[in-house]
Scaffold this active site. Structure first.
Site, short mmCIF file in Angstrom:
data_model
loop_
_atom_site.label_atom_id
_atom_site.label_comp_id
_atom_site.label_asym_id
_atom_site.label_seq_id
_atom_site.Cartn_x
_atom_site.Cartn_y
_atom_site.Cartn_z
N GLU A 117 -24.95 131.11 -34.90
CA GLU A 117 -26.07 130.70 -34.05
C GLU A 117 -26.57 129.28 -34.30
OE1 GLU A 117 -29.04 133.75 -34.54
OE2 GLU A 117 -27.73 135.31 -33.75
N GLU B 148 -21.01 141.87 -31.41
CA GLU B 148 -22.24 142.63 -31.70
C GLU B 148 -22.72 143.39 -30.47
OE1 GLU B 148 -25.28 140.17 -33.50
OE2 GLU B 148 -23.83 139.03 -34.68
C1 GLA Z 1 -28.00 138.50 -34.62
C2 GLA Z 1 -27.25 138.43 -35.92
C3 GLA Z 1 -27.00 139.78 -36.46
C4 GLA Z 1 -28.20 140.68 -36.34
C5 GLA Z 1 -28.67 140.73 -34.96
C6 GLA Z 1 -29.81 141.72 -34.86
O1 GLA Z 1 -27.21 138.84 -33.57
O2 GLA Z 1 -26.04 137.73 -35.82
O3 GLA Z 1 -26.67 139.69 -37.81
O4 GLA Z 1 -29.24 140.22 -37.16
O5 GLA Z 1 -29.04 139.42 -34.61
O6 GLA Z 1 -29.59 142.82 -35.66
#
Ligand code: GLA
Length: 438
Positions: free
Chosen positions: A191, A306
């Site tokens: 990020e 994710e």
């Molecule tokens: C982001 C992070 C993850 C997690 C999510 C929420 O996507 O990359 O590690 O913290 O937020 O769980």
């Protein structure tokens, strides 16, 4: 019941044995009728429980088309001993064994978990995850080496412009070095792009940027490459899936960052598209595919890292949520899986019993009716929902070319269907490398 030879079984052999786990030891496996339920006669109308283990698992269906499937796990919840003796009765552990071919720690490998103090490390939970994965023949993604969030509380007081570079590189050397050779891919940087911060390079004004400068990104990748030459080093980010103006711009900056790294010989092997999607849309489309193909042109793999589907804005009972969530999984995987450089799909959890969306009280997580979200393949009782079957069916179709007509049905941001969603598209502001038409 001890099976000391388990540690040296290959992955497929373990999967085969895991598949027979419930039946062999007489324990309930999600989706299988338990032996005790056999004793009670079923009411005549009750349909048999669908099979979701073994050859019917998400893991097996993904492996069948050369994909990896897995999800974020909480190592504390894993019944290691039960897994070792093939006797676990814990539904979470059983779901992890049965469904995942690749694991990622939800939190256990972030700085806040690994670094209790500035001079010490706590690898207890991370080690457990690796041990579990080795036992079950599963791969591991490392998440993550460098991020602006979930830094330990000592960080702000301790990190300075003088020591930040050493802090970052030593952390990476020690953590990536410890697990070297055992990590399929490492999120080297998480990020790093945030357009609202207003920088020309799109980088987020994170502590790492403030303390080290923009070169911290390259530094993280280069250090990780030396510490674990076998792991695919990944850049991972969110809000780069849609064709909204904001996400198109962010995706463009991520692409430019990847191009800069690639052009400078930085060993970036993959991009993680987090894929925290909303049940209420809009649906991703041509822009995402153009991005994935740009990455393919650089020899870079893509992982859905994710995925979950947020229903905080979706009214209705659980049936309505489940149908909408399944539809998002179905459409999203149908869109991205035909791309040959998309190699893995990970969801952010496996059961609605454990999801960050039910642990947060933020407005973007809480439903107006107060009910819990249902963003994942299994429900809170570890039974499969429509999303499970949508994912499994999408895996089976994964490598089949998709008819353009199927995709143009996805609404574009302006509500108009795109004539050719695979047409090369220009990323606003990106260097003028022509995307390769398919
Ligand atoms: C982001 C992070 C993850 C997690 C999510 C929420 O996507 O990359 O590690 O913290 O937020 O769980």
């Amino acid at each position: 019941m001890g099976t000391p030879e388990l540690g040296i079984l290959n992955r497929r052999e373990f999967a085969r044995r895991a598949a027979s786990l419930g039946i062999a030891v007489g324990l309930p496996v999600p989706g299988f009728a338990s032996p005790s339920s056999k004793k009670k006669p079923l009411p005549p109308s009750a349909a048999p429980m669908p099979s979701i283990g073994g050859a019917d698992s998400l893991r097996a269906h993904a492996e069948g088309v050369g994909l990896h499937f897995g999800f974020a796990v909480v190592p504390e919840l894993l019944d290691m001993e039960g897994a070792r003796t093939q006797s676990t009765n814990d539904p979470y552990t059983r779901a992890v064994i049965a469904q995942a071919d690749i694991l990622v720690a939800e939190n256990a490998m972030k700085w806040s978990s690994l670094r209790p103090t500035s001079t010490t490390f706590d690898f207890t939970q991370a080690d457990k995850l690796f041990d579990f994965a080795a036992l079950c023949g599963q791969l591991v993604r490392g998440h993550n080496l460098c991020w602006h969030e979930q830094l330990p509380s000592w960080f702000a007081k301790t990190a300075t412009r003088e020591n930040a570079q050493a802090l970052l590189t030593q952390h990476i050397q020690i953590v990536a070095g410890r697990y070297a050779g055992r990590v399929q891919s490492w999120d080297a940087v998480n990020e790093a792009v945030h357009i609202p911060d207003g920088r020309a390079d799109g980088l987020r004004k994170s502590p790492w940027l403030d303390l080290i400068g923009p070169e911290y990104v390259e530094m993280a990748f280069a250090t990780a490459a030396l510490a674990d030459p076998q792991a695919k080093l990944t850049y991972n980010d969110y809000d780069i899936e849609l064709d909204t103006p904001e996400q198109t711009a962010k995706r463009g900056q991520v692409l430019m960052l990847v191009r800069r790294l690639h052009a400078r010989g930085v060993p970036i092997g993959a991009v993680g598209i987090q894929s925290h999607l909303q049940a209420t849309g809009p649906a991703p489309g041509a822009g995402l595919i153009g991005f994935v193909r740009e990455l393919a042109g650089m020899g870079i793999e893509v992982y859905v890292t994710e995925m979950d589907v947020n229903t905080h804005l979706l009214p209705g009972a659980s049936e309505a949520q489940d149908a909408a969530v399944a539809e998002v999984y179905r459409n999203y995987l149908a869109l991205v899986l035909p791309e040959p450089n998309v190699k893995a799909v990970l969801t952010w959890g496996i059961s609605d019993a454990h999801t960050w969306l039910n642990e947060s009280s933020q407005p973007w997580a809480v439903r107006a009716d107060g009910s819990r979200q249902r963003p994942l393949p299994l429900d809170e009782g570890y039974q499969p929902k429509a999303a499970f079957y949508a994912i499994r069916t999408a895996f089976d179709a994964a490598r089949q070319p998709v008819a353009i007509g199927d995709i143009t049905k996805s609404p574009s941001p302006d509500g108009k269907a795109t004539a050719d969603p695979f047409a090369p598209f220009a990323v606003p502001g990106s260097p003028s490398v022509e995307p390769k038409p398919r």
